[in-house]
Design an enzyme around this catalytic site. Structure first.
Site, PDB file in Angstrom:
ATOM      1  N   ASP A 104       0.851  -1.191   0.000  1.00  0.00           N
ATOM      2  CA  ASP A 104       0.000   0.000   0.000  1.00  0.00           C
ATOM      3  C   ASP A 104       0.885   1.239   0.000  1.00  0.00           C
ATOM      4  OD1 ASP A 104      -2.072  -1.766   0.339  1.00  0.00           O
ATOM      5  OD2 ASP A 104      -2.128  -1.487   2.514  1.00  0.00           O
TER       6      ASP A 104
HETATM    7  N1  URA Z   1      -1.059  -6.057   3.731  1.00  0.00           N
HETATM    8  C1  URA Z   1      -1.583  -4.812   3.773  1.00  0.00           C
HETATM    9  O1  URA Z   1      -2.642  -4.607   4.341  1.00  0.00           O
HETATM   10  N2  URA Z   1      -0.886  -3.817   3.175  1.00  0.00           N
HETATM   11  C2  URA Z   1       0.286  -3.991   2.566  1.00  0.00           C
HETATM   12  O2  URA Z   1       0.853  -3.029   2.030  1.00  0.00           O
HETATM   13  C3  URA Z   1       0.816  -5.282   2.535  1.00  0.00           C
HETATM   14  C4  URA Z   1       0.133  -6.305   3.119  1.00  0.00           C
END
Ligand code: URA
Length: 289
Positions: A104
């Protein structure tokens, strides 16, 4: 290319997708070698042979593998009109590379970039991916029950999560640090798992990707992977391929879309998607694998 190799391997190395999709391209007659259509995927190719896909030249390239410590605010995509920076811009000449999976935009931590489409496809399998270890700072008090649920499986809207390793590292008055290792790669999976047990994630950092870890890489830093690290990743990819019966399901990654023209047959057969399991393309920057 310095040595003879199978046509299907040559195409995969040229970034035209997984072996399976390259196999299909060859069998459906899209590929010529020295002006002759070749439909046998294991035809041997020599360095001086001219290979065309749908009339366009392709060239096997040198495979490169980098590790990046993604800072907050950088999109883990190749392009994103909404993001200030994208991950491939953290590495010189990174535009020929592809991020293996997603973090993310507000997640920090390790991400591999490569132009090895075969390996990337294997590693990004959404259900049988390599283990990924995160440290989450969550709001609230972490109960034994929450830890048990996270370990055994959380019922999310896209199904029960598979077993995870979970360790409470530190509990303070209002927040806690929890280390979690998951084996899948669903969108925002870790955040959704914690939210489902009443522990909103405030910070999320990936500290290990399969066999690869590096505590010393500063945020925004990158380095080329060492030979033994690449080998370890390949072995991890082979385990995924074996787990899914030798072939990786789902749409293959199309690499180097910006570096070389994409033959029509490839464009038609292989949409240029980022990671399997990520619903939407490069502008979103919000998936995670
Ligand atoms: N899980 C998440 O919620 N976000 C990420 O960036 C990676 C794994």
């Amino acid at each position: 290319m310095s040595q003879p190799m199978n046509l299907v391997v040559y195409l995969a190395r040229a970034g035209l997708g997984s072996r399976r999709s390259c196999d299909e391209l060859i069998r459906n007659g899209s590929v010529t070698v020295n002006d002759k259509v070749v439909t046998f995927p294991r035809e041997k190719i020599d360095p001086e042979d001219v290979v065309l896909v749908d009339g366009e030249p392709v060239e096997a390239r040198e495979l490169r593998y980098f590790l990046v410590n993604k800072p907050r605010g950088v999109a883990s995509t190749r392009r994103d009109p909404h993001a200030e920076r994208v991950i491939v811009d953290l590495v010189p000449n990174g535009r020929i590379l592809f991020p293996v999976g997603r973090l993310d935009v507000d997640t920090t931590g390790l991400i591999v970039l490569t132009n090895d489409g075969v390996l990337a496809n294997r590693l990004m399998h959404p259900r049988y991916g390599v283990p990924k270890t995160y440290v989450a700072r969550v709001r609230g008090k972490v109960s034994r029950r929450a830890l048990g649920t996270l370990r055994q499986g959380v019922d999310l809207e896209d199904g029960l999560t598979s077993p995870a390793e979970v360790n409470l590292k530190k509990q303070s008055a209002k927040t806690a640090l929890v280390e979690i290792t998951i084996h899948e790669g669903r969108k925002r999976q870790v955040r959704r798992m914690f939210a489902a047990v009443g522990l909103p994630v405030e910070d999320l950092h990936r500290r290990r990707y399969g066999p690869i870890a590096d505590k010393g890489l500063e945020p925004g830093g990158y380095r080329e992977l060492a030979g033994d690290e690449v080998e370890a990743l390949r072995r991890a990819g082979e385990e995924v391929a074996a787990a899914v019966g030798g072939e990786v399901e789902g749409p293959p990654v199309l690499l180097a879309a910006e570096a070389a023209p994409v033959p029509e047959a490839v464009r038609a057969a292989v949409p240029a998607v980022p990671a399997q399991g990520d619903p939407e393309p490069e502008s979103e920057g919000a998936g995670s694998v």
